[in-house]
Design a protein around this motif. Structure first.
Motif, PDB file in Angstrom:
ATOM      1  N   ARG A 281      33.788   9.694 -24.840  1.00 54.32           N
ATOM      2  CA  ARG A 281      34.373  10.949 -25.329  1.00 54.32           C
ATOM      3  C   ARG A 281      35.647  11.239 -24.523  1.00 54.32           C
ATOM      4  O   ARG A 281      35.697  11.026 -23.319  1.00 54.32           O
ATOM      5  CB  ARG A 281      33.396  12.128 -25.165  1.00 54.32           C
ATOM      6  N   ARG A 282      36.653  11.715 -25.205  1.00 50.77           N
ATOM      7  CA  ARG A 282      37.938  11.997 -24.559  1.00 50.77           C
ATOM      8  C   ARG A 282      38.482  13.306 -25.097  1.00 50.77           C
ATOM      9  O   ARG A 282      38.301  13.639 -26.265  1.00 50.77           O
ATOM     10  CB  ARG A 282      38.929  10.872 -24.837  1.00 50.77           C
ATOM     11  N   ILE A 283      39.161  14.062 -24.222  1.00 51.16           N
ATOM     12  CA  ILE A 283      39.859  15.273 -24.644  1.00 51.16           C
ATOM     13  C   ILE A 283      41.352  15.070 -24.445  1.00 51.16           C
ATOM     14  O   ILE A 283      41.795  14.451 -23.460  1.00 51.16           O
ATOM     15  CB  ILE A 283      39.374  16.517 -23.877  1.00 51.16           C
ATOM     16  N   GLU A 284      42.127  15.548 -25.400  1.00 54.57           N
ATOM     17  CA  GLU A 284      43.580  15.540 -25.298  1.00 54.57           C
ATOM     18  C   GLU A 284      44.072  16.974 -25.454  1.00 54.57           C
ATOM     19  O   GLU A 284      43.621  17.695 -26.341  1.00 54.57           O
ATOM     20  CB  GLU A 284      44.196  14.628 -26.349  1.00 54.57           C
ATOM     21  N   VAL A 285      44.956  17.374 -24.562  1.00 58.22           N
ATOM     22  CA  VAL A 285      45.451  18.747 -24.504  1.00 58.22           C
ATOM     23  C   VAL A 285      46.945  18.742 -24.765  1.00 58.22           C
ATOM     24  O   VAL A 285      47.681  17.912 -24.226  1.00 58.22           O
ATOM     25  CB  VAL A 285      45.147  19.387 -23.137  1.00 58.22           C
ATOM     26  N   GLU A 286      47.399  19.660 -25.607  1.00 58.02           N
ATOM     27  CA  GLU A 286      48.820  19.845 -25.872  1.00 58.02           C
ATOM     28  C   GLU A 286      49.179  21.311 -25.664  1.00 58.02           C
ATOM     29  O   GLU A 286      48.468  22.201 -26.141  1.00 58.02           O
ATOM     30  CB  GLU A 286      49.183  19.424 -27.301  1.00 58.02           C
ATOM     31  N   VAL A 287      50.260  21.548 -24.953  1.00 58.49           N
ATOM     32  CA  VAL A 287      50.710  22.902 -24.640  1.00 58.49           C
ATOM     33  C   VAL A 287      52.195  22.979 -24.972  1.00 58.49           C
ATOM     34  O   VAL A 287      52.988  22.154 -24.500  1.00 58.49           O
ATOM     35  CB  VAL A 287      50.482  23.240 -23.149  1.00 58.49           C
ATOM     36  N   VAL A 288      52.579  23.960 -25.781  1.00 57.80           N
ATOM     37  CA  VAL A 288      53.987  24.128 -26.135  1.00 57.80           C
ATOM     38  C   VAL A 288      54.756  24.630 -24.911  1.00 57.80           C
ATOM     39  O   VAL A 288      54.403  25.645 -24.308  1.00 57.80           O
ATOM     40  CB  VAL A 288      54.149  25.116 -27.302  1.00 57.80           C
ATOM     41  N   ALA A 289      55.789  23.898 -24.532  1.00 55.07           N
ATOM     42  CA  ALA A 289      56.581  24.261 -23.356  1.00 55.07           C
ATOM     43  C   ALA A 289      57.546  25.385 -23.675  1.00 55.07           C
ATOM     44  O   ALA A 289      58.021  25.522 -24.803  1.00 55.07           O
ATOM     45  CB  ALA A 289      57.348  23.041 -22.853  1.00 55.07           C
ATOM     46  N   ASP A 290      57.826  26.191 -22.666  1.00 59.53           N
ATOM     47  CA  ASP A 290      58.897  27.175 -22.794  1.00 59.53           C
ATOM     48  C   ASP A 290      60.226  26.445 -22.676  1.00 59.53           C
ATOM     49  O   ASP A 290      60.293  25.314 -22.180  1.00 59.53           O
ATOM     50  CB  ASP A 290      58.741  28.226 -21.680  1.00 59.53           C
ATOM     51  N   ILE A 291      61.303  27.088 -23.114  1.00 63.55           N
ATOM     52  CA  ILE A 291      62.599  26.426 -23.092  1.00 63.55           C
ATOM     53  C   ILE A 291      63.087  26.160 -21.668  1.00 63.55           C
ATOM     54  O   ILE A 291      63.913  25.284 -21.454  1.00 63.55           O
ATOM     55  CB  ILE A 291      63.653  27.246 -23.848  1.00 63.55           C
ATOM     56  N   ALA A 292      62.570  26.882 -20.675  1.00 66.63           N
ATOM     57  CA  ALA A 292      63.010  26.699 -19.298  1.00 66.63           C
ATOM     58  C   ALA A 292      62.056  25.815 -18.503  1.00 66.63           C
ATOM     59  O   ALA A 292      62.211  25.669 -17.296  1.00 66.63           O
ATOM     60  CB  ALA A 292      63.137  28.061 -18.601  1.00 66.63           C
ATOM     61  N   ALA A 293      61.061  25.210 -19.153  1.00 71.41           N
ATOM     62  CA  ALA A 293      60.053  24.431 -18.438  1.00 71.41           C
ATOM     63  C   ALA A 293      60.692  23.248 -17.720  1.00 71.41           C
ATOM     64  O   ALA A 293      61.593  22.600 -18.254  1.00 71.41           O
ATOM     65  CB  ALA A 293      58.986  23.941 -19.409  1.00 71.41           C
ATOM     66  N   PRO A 294      60.251  22.942 -16.494  1.00 70.11           N
ATOM     67  CA  PRO A 294      60.813  21.797 -15.760  1.00 70.11           C
ATOM     68  C   PRO A 294      60.514  20.489 -16.479  1.00 70.11           C
ATOM     69  O   PRO A 294      59.454  20.311 -17.063  1.00 70.11           O
ATOM     70  CB  PRO A 294      60.108  21.876 -14.396  1.00 70.11           C
ATOM     71  N   VAL A 295      61.474  19.575 -16.427  1.00 72.18           N
ATOM     72  CA  VAL A 295      61.319  18.304 -17.131  1.00 72.18           C
ATOM     73  C   VAL A 295      60.528  17.304 -16.303  1.00 72.18           C
ATOM     74  O   VAL A 295      59.711  16.558 -16.821  1.00 72.18           O
ATOM     75  CB  VAL A 295      62.703  17.723 -17.488  1.00 72.18           C
ATOM     76  N   GLY A 296      60.738  17.257 -15.017  1.00 70.07           N
ATOM     77  CA  GLY A 296      60.047  16.284 -14.177  1.00 70.07           C
ATOM     78  C   GLY A 296      59.756  16.842 -12.803  1.00 70.07           C
ATOM     79  O   GLY A 296      60.361  17.813 -12.359  1.00 70.07           O
ATOM     80  N   GLY A 297      58.805  16.213 -12.111  1.00 70.26           N
ATOM     81  CA  GLY A 297      58.497  16.586 -10.737  1.00 70.26           C
ATOM     82  C   GLY A 297      57.464  17.667 -10.574  1.00 70.26           C
ATOM     83  O   GLY A 297      56.879  17.826  -9.513  1.00 70.26           O
ATOM     84  N   VAL A 298      57.221  18.472 -11.610  1.00 68.90           N
ATOM     85  CA  VAL A 298      56.220  19.529 -11.570  1.00 68.90           C
ATOM     86  C   VAL A 298      55.261  19.304 -12.727  1.00 68.90           C
ATOM     87  O   VAL A 298      55.687  19.029 -13.847  1.00 68.90           O
ATOM     88  CB  VAL A 298      56.852  20.925 -11.687  1.00 68.90           C
ATOM     89  N   HIS A 299      53.970  19.405 -12.463  1.00 72.80           N
ATOM     90  CA  HIS A 299      52.974  19.111 -13.486  1.00 72.80           C
ATOM     91  C   HIS A 299      51.962  20.248 -13.588  1.00 72.80           C
ATOM     92  O   HIS A 299      51.336  20.627 -12.596  1.00 72.80           O
ATOM     93  CB  HIS A 299      52.246  17.795 -13.170  1.00 72.80           C
ATOM     94  N   LEU A 300      51.820  20.767 -14.780  1.00 69.49           N
ATOM     95  CA  LEU A 300      50.724  21.686 -15.055  1.00 69.49           C
ATOM     96  C   LEU A 300      49.413  20.914 -15.135  1.00 69.49           C
ATOM     97  O   LEU A 300      49.398  19.682 -15.118  1.00 69.49           O
ATOM     98  CB  LEU A 300      50.964  22.413 -16.384  1.00 69.49           C
ATOM     99  N   ALA A 301      48.337  21.653 -15.251  1.00 68.64           N
ATOM    100  CA  ALA A 301      47.026  21.038 -15.435  1.00 68.64           C
ATOM    101  C   ALA A 301      46.237  21.859 -16.429  1.00 68.64           C
ATOM    102  O   ALA A 301      46.437  23.073 -16.561  1.00 68.64           O
ATOM    103  CB  ALA A 301      46.271  20.937 -14.108  1.00 68.64           C
ATOM    104  N   ALA A 302      45.363  21.188 -17.149  1.00 64.42           N
ATOM    105  CA  ALA A 302      44.403  21.870 -18.011  1.00 64.42           C
ATOM    106  C   ALA A 302      43.070  21.925 -17.279  1.00 64.42           C
ATOM    107  O   ALA A 302      42.650  20.949 -16.653  1.00 64.42           O
ATOM    108  CB  ALA A 302      44.248  21.126 -19.330  1.00 64.42           C
ATOM    109  N   GLU A 303      42.438  23.079 -17.336  1.00 65.16           N
ATOM    110  CA  GLU A 303      41.114  23.264 -16.740  1.00 65.16           C
ATOM    111  C   GLU A 303      40.102  23.262 -17.890  1.00 65.16           C
ATOM    112  O   GLU A 303      40.114  24.162 -18.729  1.00 65.16           O
ATOM    113  CB  GLU A 303      41.073  24.579 -15.964  1.00 65.16           C
ATOM    114  N   VAL A 304      39.267  22.248 -17.925  1.00 62.84           N
ATOM    115  CA  VAL A 304      38.367  22.037 -19.061  1.00 62.84           C
ATOM    116  C   VAL A 304      36.928  22.275 -18.635  1.00 62.84           C
ATOM    117  O   VAL A 304      36.433  21.648 -17.681  1.00 62.84           O
ATOM    118  CB  VAL A 304      38.521  20.611 -19.615  1.00 62.84           C
ATOM    119  N   HIS A 305      36.254  23.203 -19.320  1.00 62.06           N
ATOM    120  CA  HIS A 305      34.827  23.451 -19.127  1.00 62.06           C
ATOM    121  C   HIS A 305      34.085  22.923 -20.352  1.00 62.06           C
ATOM    122  O   HIS A 305      34.463  23.213 -21.491  1.00 62.06           O
ATOM    123  CB  HIS A 305      34.535  24.950 -18.986  1.00 62.06           C
ATOM    124  N   VAL A 306      33.034  22.156 -20.114  1.00 61.85           N
ATOM    125  CA  VAL A 306      32.206  21.637 -21.199  1.00 61.85           C
ATOM    126  C   VAL A 306      30.813  22.224 -21.070  1.00 61.85           C
ATOM    127  O   VAL A 306      30.118  21.985 -20.070  1.00 61.85           O
ATOM    128  CB  VAL A 306      32.142  20.101 -21.158  1.00 61.85           C
TER     129      VAL A 306
END
Length: 402
Positions: A281-306
């Motif tokens: 089983r696999r989960i894939e997460v997509e989040v629409v970025a804001d126009i000012a979102a950093p392109v590289g070097g900074v990474h968000l994370a998804a917190e997944v509860h099952v």
């Protein structure tokens, strides 16, 4: 009509409070650090004068009487000196300094919490235009501030000077906003006070001294400021043709868990899909970025509860106009999982808060209302608080960009 009744109390740590602590999540409060205190206004239901948490009564006395009146200033001093708590009626009409402080706090709120969203049709505010107006308001509120606050105003001015020439052009056009002349004169005063100079500031000073408006023609605000490109929203899918969807849904978009500018503010910005890959089983997460979102070097994370399990962290990377990521999940093949997904920036995240969807929707409604007011003709009387220059520019671009 009498003014608002207000309690003045002292806490165990000896801070003096005017009214109680503000209710609601942080994004519903406009906050201003001033000499010896923190002032707070409710953004969604403004009541005039702010609540105050005073940690240095001596410093605060330089502005207390001007904002709240002499009786309140005396009561604060008495309560700080062990006199029992007091209850007073605050002035019904805010003073000029109180109104300027409220506007400055609201501007800082907009810089931090404005709900920019391509999905919801709420445009971004031009940051340099807003920054210069905040620098002007900071100079106007000097009586409230200590040295660090005044230095912040100079930093705002230096950081956002890119908008100064566009603002001068706007001022020299036909029918500029009423407050623009005052904003530019305050910027000139702030620059002089901070000892700042430069070509743009010299052009401003020369224009103000001559009050020279050579064009006097209408201006296309959509071309005045350099604007970000619209979203492409072409991130595409990460999955393969052999994956089988077993669940999908929308996640929680808690604005408090990441810095401004990272994620589109819509409730629909976070989506996830769970797939079956054979027995896995696999989960894939997509989040629409804001126009000012950093392109590289900074990474968000998804917190997944099952099914209420401890959270799994899924690293997200910026790809086109989306934050995307995937992770394998430990889910029995025979079950249909209950999945909850939230978004955060590790190291910034204060932790999940309450379900504040209603408050977030109220903030969106406020932004839409303010944009509607900003779109009104410049000579029309509108209710206080008046729109910021950045809101007027954003409202002019709504039809084209959204």
């Amino acid at each position: 009509m009498p003014g608002r009744r207000c309690a003045i109390t002292r806490a165990e740590d000896r801070t003096v409070h005017i009214a109680g602590p503000p209710a609601g999540p942080p994004f519903t409060r406009a906050v201003l650090d001033v000499a010896g205190a923190v002032l707070t206004w409710p953004v969604l239901d403004p009541t005039g004068l702010p609540a105050a948490e005073i940690h240095d009564v001596g410093q605060a006395q330089q502005w207390l009487w001007t904002v709240y009146g002499e009786r309140t200033a005396a009561a604060v001093d008495a309560v700080a000196s062990d006199t029992p708590a007091a209850e007073l009626t605050l002035p019904e009409q805010p003073t000029a300094l109180a109104e300027a402080a409220a506007r400055l706090a609201l501007g800082h709120w907009a810089a931090r919490w404005w709900p920019t969203s391509y999905l919801d049709g709420i445009p971004a505010l031009e940051p340099d235009a807003l920054g210069l107006e905040l620098a002007a308001l900071t100079h106007k509120c000097q009586q409230l501030l200590d040295e660090s606050g005044e230095a912040e105003g100079a930093e705002l001015l230096e950081e956002h000077l890119a908008a100064l020439d566009p603002l001068i052009r706007w001022w020299q056009s036909a029918g500029p906003p009423r407050q623009l002349d005052g904003v530019l004169r305050l910027i000139d005063g702030a620059a002089d006070n901070a000892g700042l100079d430069g070509e743009a500031l010299q052009r401003l000073r020369s224009a103000l001294e001559r009050d020279y408006r050579p064009t006097a023609t209408p201006l296309d605000l959509t071309e005045l400021f350099a604007r970000q490109q619209e979203f492409a929203l072409v991130a595409g899918s990460l999955r393969t043709a052999t994956d089988r969807v077993i669940a999908r849904g929308s996640g929680t978009n808690d604005w408090c868990r990441y810095p401004p500018g990272f994620v589109d503010a819509s409730e629909e910005a976070v989506s996830w899909t769970a797939y079956a890959l054979g027995a896995g089983r696999r989960i894939e997460v997509e989040v629409v970025a804001d126009i000012a979102a950093p392109v590289g070097g900074v990474h968000l994370a998804a917190e997944v509860h099952v099914d209420g399990s401890p959270p799994n962290r899924v690293p997200l990377a910026r790809r086109d106009d989306m934050w995307t990521g995937r992770a394998d999940l430990d889910i029995p093949a025979s079950t249909t999982p209950g999945i909850e997904v939230g978004i955060l920036l590790p190291g910034f995240d204060p932790g999940p808060g309450a379900d504040d969807r209603a408050a977030r929707e109220a903030v969106r409604a406020l932004a839409r209302h303010r944009l509607g007011v900003a779109a009104a003709p410049h000579d029309r009387e509108v209710a206080h608080p008046h729109p910021f220059l950045a809101e007027i520019a954003a409202a002019a671009a709504v039809e084209e960009d959204f």
